[in-house]
Design a protein around this motif. Structure first.
Motif, PDB file in Angstrom:
ATOM      1  N   ILE A 122      -9.139  -6.158  -1.362  1.00 26.77           N
ATOM      2  CA  ILE A 122     -10.371  -6.609  -2.012  1.00 26.77           C
ATOM      3  C   ILE A 122     -10.857  -5.595  -3.054  1.00 26.77           C
ATOM      4  O   ILE A 122     -11.715  -5.899  -3.864  1.00 26.77           O
ATOM      5  N   LYS A 123     -10.303  -4.378  -3.028  1.00 24.88           N
ATOM      6  CA  LYS A 123     -10.745  -3.332  -3.950  1.00 24.88           C
ATOM      7  C   LYS A 123     -10.112  -3.430  -5.337  1.00 24.88           C
ATOM      8  O   LYS A 123     -10.469  -2.660  -6.222  1.00 24.88           O
ATOM      9  N   ASP A 124      -9.163  -4.337  -5.521  1.00 29.68           N
ATOM     10  CA  ASP A 124      -8.543  -4.463  -6.847  1.00 29.68           C
ATOM     11  C   ASP A 124      -9.570  -4.826  -7.915  1.00 29.68           C
ATOM     12  O   ASP A 124      -9.688  -4.160  -8.935  1.00 29.68           O
TER      13      ASP A 124
ATOM     14  N   GLY B 284      -7.737   4.944   0.200  1.00 31.32           N
ATOM     15  CA  GLY B 284      -6.591   4.093  -0.102  1.00 31.32           C
ATOM     16  C   GLY B 284      -6.853   2.949  -1.053  1.00 31.32           C
ATOM     17  O   GLY B 284      -6.477   2.993  -2.219  1.00 31.32           O
ATOM     18  N   ASN B 285      -7.529   1.909  -0.549  1.00 30.17           N
ATOM     19  CA  ASN B 285      -7.605   0.672  -1.318  1.00 30.17           C
ATOM     20  C   ASN B 285      -8.258   0.831  -2.688  1.00 30.17           C
ATOM     21  O   ASN B 285      -7.763   0.286  -3.683  1.00 30.17           O
ATOM     22  N   THR B 286      -9.355   1.565  -2.753  1.00 28.34           N
ATOM     23  CA  THR B 286     -10.012   1.752  -4.055  1.00 28.34           C
ATOM     24  C   THR B 286      -9.097   2.503  -5.010  1.00 28.34           C
ATOM     25  O   THR B 286      -9.039   2.196  -6.209  1.00 28.34           O
TER      26      THR B 286
ATOM     27  N   ILE C 224     -18.850  -4.058   6.547  1.00 28.00           N
ATOM     28  CA  ILE C 224     -19.593  -3.258   5.569  1.00 28.00           C
ATOM     29  C   ILE C 224     -19.029  -1.839   5.509  1.00 28.00           C
ATOM     30  O   ILE C 224     -19.034  -1.120   6.509  1.00 28.00           O
ATOM     31  N   GLY C 225     -18.538  -1.457   4.325  1.00 31.34           N
ATOM     32  CA  GLY C 225     -18.116  -0.068   4.087  1.00 31.34           C
ATOM     33  C   GLY C 225     -19.119   0.532   3.116  1.00 31.34           C
ATOM     34  O   GLY C 225     -20.189   0.985   3.499  1.00 31.34           O
ATOM     35  N   THR C 226     -18.791   0.475   1.826  1.00 26.24           N
ATOM     36  CA  THR C 226     -19.792   0.869   0.819  1.00 26.24           C
ATOM     37  C   THR C 226     -20.897  -0.177   0.750  1.00 26.24           C
ATOM     38  O   THR C 226     -21.964   0.074   0.203  1.00 26.24           O
ATOM     39  N   GLY C 227     -20.619  -1.380   1.269  1.00 25.26           N
ATOM     40  CA  GLY C 227     -21.577  -2.484   1.194  1.00 25.26           C
ATOM     41  C   GLY C 227     -21.475  -3.262  -0.111  1.00 25.26           C
ATOM     42  O   GLY C 227     -22.175  -4.250  -0.301  1.00 25.26           O
ATOM     43  N   GLY C 228     -20.586  -2.836  -0.982  1.00 27.24           N
ATOM     44  CA  GLY C 228     -20.438  -3.498  -2.279  1.00 27.24           C
ATOM     45  C   GLY C 228     -20.070  -4.972  -2.154  1.00 27.24           C
ATOM     46  O   GLY C 228     -20.663  -5.833  -2.801  1.00 27.24           O
ATOM     47  N   THR C 229     -19.110  -5.259  -1.299  1.00 32.20           N
ATOM     48  CA  THR C 229     -18.646  -6.641  -1.129  1.00 32.20           C
ATOM     49  C   THR C 229     -19.790  -7.539  -0.672  1.00 32.20           C
ATOM     50  O   THR C 229     -20.111  -8.544  -1.315  1.00 32.20           O
ATOM     51  N   ILE C 230     -20.414  -7.182   0.439  1.00 30.77           N
ATOM     52  CA  ILE C 230     -21.413  -8.072   1.044  1.00 30.77           C
ATOM     53  C   ILE C 230     -22.665  -8.168   0.171  1.00 30.77           C
ATOM     54  O   ILE C 230     -23.252  -9.245   0.021  1.00 30.77           O
TER      55      ILE C 230
ATOM     56  N   GLU D 122     -10.580   1.261  10.358  1.00 31.10           N
ATOM     57  CA  GLU D 122     -10.698   1.894   9.032  1.00 31.10           C
ATOM     58  C   GLU D 122     -11.341   0.976   7.997  1.00 31.10           C
ATOM     59  O   GLU D 122     -11.103  -0.228   8.000  1.00 31.10           O
ATOM     60  N   GLY D 123     -12.122   1.551   7.109  1.00 33.90           N
ATOM     61  CA  GLY D 123     -12.652   0.809   5.957  1.00 33.90           C
ATOM     62  C   GLY D 123     -14.070   0.307   6.115  1.00 33.90           C
ATOM     63  O   GLY D 123     -14.712  -0.043   5.137  1.00 33.90           O
ATOM     64  N   ILE D 124     -14.555   0.233   7.351  1.00 36.56           N
ATOM     65  CA  ILE D 124     -15.933  -0.249   7.549  1.00 36.56           C
ATOM     66  C   ILE D 124     -16.750   0.759   8.357  1.00 36.56           C
ATOM     67  O   ILE D 124     -16.198   1.612   9.040  1.00 36.56           O
TER      68      ILE D 124
ATOM     69  N   GLY E  33      -7.297  -3.821  10.237  1.00 35.51           N
ATOM     70  CA  GLY E  33      -8.265  -3.834  11.335  1.00 35.51           C
ATOM     71  C   GLY E  33      -9.655  -4.301  10.937  1.00 35.51           C
ATOM     72  O   GLY E  33     -10.385  -4.875  11.756  1.00 35.51           O
ATOM     73  N   SER E  34     -10.037  -4.080   9.678  1.00 41.38           N
ATOM     74  CA  SER E  34     -11.388  -4.500   9.284  1.00 41.38           C
ATOM     75  C   SER E  34     -11.471  -6.027   9.182  1.00 41.38           C
ATOM     76  O   SER E  34     -12.564  -6.597   9.283  1.00 41.38           O
ATOM     77  N   SER E  35     -10.326  -6.695   9.010  1.00 37.20           N
ATOM     78  CA  SER E  35     -10.319  -8.166   8.993  1.00 37.20           C
ATOM     79  C   SER E  35     -10.510  -8.700  10.411  1.00 37.20           C
ATOM     80  O   SER E  35     -11.322  -9.599  10.647  1.00 37.20           O
TER      81      SER E  35
HETATM   82  N1  PMP Z   1     -12.155  -3.198   4.744  1.00 38.45           N
HETATM   83  C1  PMP Z   1     -11.363  -2.293   4.172  1.00 38.45           C
HETATM   84  C2  PMP Z   1      -9.940  -2.169   4.631  1.00 38.45           C
HETATM   85  C3  PMP Z   1     -11.861  -1.467   3.160  1.00 38.45           C
HETATM   86  O1  PMP Z   1     -11.079  -0.535   2.579  1.00 38.45           O
HETATM   87  C4  PMP Z   1     -13.224  -1.610   2.782  1.00 38.45           C
HETATM   88  C5  PMP Z   1     -13.791  -0.697   1.753  1.00 38.45           C
HETATM   89  N2  PMP Z   1     -14.207   0.555   2.291  1.00 38.45           N
HETATM   90  C6  PMP Z   1     -14.017  -2.564   3.415  1.00 38.45           C
HETATM   91  C7  PMP Z   1     -13.431  -3.354   4.386  1.00 38.45           C
HETATM   92  C8  PMP Z   1     -15.479  -2.735   3.110  1.00 38.45           C
HETATM   93  O2  PMP Z   1     -15.772  -3.137   1.808  1.00 38.45           O
HETATM   94  P1  PMP Z   1     -17.061  -2.596   1.058  1.00 38.45           P
HETATM   95  O3  PMP Z   1     -16.834  -1.141   0.751  1.00 38.45           O
HETATM   96  O4  PMP Z   1     -17.159  -3.403  -0.176  1.00 38.45           O
HETATM   97  O5  PMP Z   1     -18.241  -2.770   1.963  1.00 38.45           O
END
Ligand code: PMP
Length: 385
Positions: free
Chosen positions: A48-50, A78-80, A227-233, A280-282, A324-326
């Protein structure tokens, strides 16, 4: 998408990811709802970070913060980093990423595969420590600004090796000195900083949300996202709430601060309570500027075990190998649906990345056992039916 599915560069194939109805999950958990997953690993960079990484650099270029000689420096697990690397192919920008040691070697190699340099930092240090991955990215940028001329690959390499050595030898004094130095920023290095960059949620508002809206003609009742950075939501919620009534629910791992703050706890107290977890990621132990908690109606809390069991179940039952975040987002959604007796609604869950990056962890029974996790997924999931 064009008719023949032919494209000129990698940026053109970002987005337009499918949404898949999870019928096996619906019937296993007896859900009287339509549950769809947005499959973000179908992006060329695999997450989703693309869209976001590309958008951050596009806007930086538009705002004249970078040019083709700018070295992009970012703390990322990683993803970003991959998203930033995709955009960098346009002008050939060099990339340096800082990454905590808890992140797997595979993710380091992945970023190196895209031509990036990687500096590894210790995991259990406070964000403001001079050897945290945030601070080290600033230190690298400062060393580049200080050079005040375009660097050769060898010179970039020298900086990377020098900083890695300061981190490895725990030379906090020297790191701190560089961090404190008052050096004028210039175009030679740029830190997009996904945690503080307003273009992070804006990318999801303008791109991800728009795409989801047209896929469903706006016809969704609930959206669930980790929610990680919260950007998506934040981006998705703003777009939908401007147009219709919808419930947007965040998913947060136990140990993170978001659900504590959302339930009224003071930030300092929540940060004190934060502890580590394995998904990882959230989740966060800081409050990024990229999240707007007012746009999130509620938060569903999940633990590592149920997140991992759900992730593994998805591969076996739906043929969808996700990270795992999915699994966390989906089990968070299911728990919320059950608890609130939600029926006959159309629900979307965001699946941010692929399971390929976690084969040695979530999908490796030995790793699970060593970390005291149950490997019998249905034993865990059955009780949540
Ligand atoms: N899942 C994964 C695997 C991620 O890398 C991220 C980003 N940290 C998220 C979920 C959460 O996305 P966001 O930062 O937009 O809240």
């Amino acid at each position: 998408m064009n008719k023949k599915n032919l494209y000129d560069n990698v940026l053109e194939i970002v987005g337009n990811t499918p949404a898949l109805r999870l019928k096996k999950v619906e019937s296993y958990f007896n859900l009287d709802n339509e549950v769809y997953a947005k499959i973000e690993y179908m992006n060329p960079g695999g997450s989703i970070k693309d869209r976001m990484g590309i958008y951050l650099l596009k806007m930086a270029e538009k705002n004249q913060l970078i040019n083709k000689d700018t070295i992009i420096v970012e703390p990322t697990s990683g993803n970003t980093g991959v998203g930033l690397a995709l955009y960098s192919t346009i002008n050939g920008n060099k990339l340096i990423f800082t990454m905590p040691s808890k992140i797997s070697k595979e993710k380091e190699l992945l970023l190196k595969a895209y031509g990036a340099f990687v500096v590894r930092t210790p995991t259990n240090v406070k964000p403001d420590a001079p050897n945290s991955y945030y601070s080290v990215s600033k230190i690298i940028a400062k060393l580049i600004w200080k050079k005040n001329k375009k660097l050769t690959i060898t010179e970039i390499e020298e900086i990377v090796i020098y900083v890695q050595n300061l981190v490895d030898t725990n030379n906090l004094e020297k790191l701190n000195n560089i961090l404190k130095e008052d050096i004028k920023e210039n175009l030679l290095a740029y830190i997009p900083n996904q945690y503080f960059n307003k273009y992070n949620p804006e990318s999801h508002y303008r791109l991800t949300a728009q795409e989801i809206w047209s896929q469903f003609d706006g016809n969704l009742d609930y959206i669930f996202a980790g929610i990680g950075t919260g950007g998506t939501i934040t981006g998705i919620s703003k777009f939908f709430k401007e147009r219709k009534e919808i419930k947007v629910i965040g998913v947060d791992p136990i140990g993170s601060i978001y659900y504590l703050i959302k339930n009224g706890m003071k930030l300092e107290k929540a940060i004190e309570k934060a502890h580590t977890y394995k998904v990882e990621g959230i989740g966060e132990d800081i409050l990024p500027e990229t999240i707007n908690l007012n746009l999130i109606d509620d938060i569903s809390v999940v633990n590592d075990q149920e997140s991992f069991s759900m992730t593994r179940f998805l591969a076996k039952k739906e043929g969808i190998l996700v990270g795992g975040s999915s699994g966390a987002a989906l089990i968070g959604a299911i728990k919320y649906i059950k608890k609130n007796n939600i029926k006959r609604k159309k629900i979307l869950v965001i699946f941010p990345d692929s399971g390929r990056g976690y084969l040695n962890k979530i999908f490796n029974n030995q790793w699970l056992i060593e970390n005291n996790f149950e490997v019998d997924d249905e034993k865990i999931l059955e009780v949540l039916k």
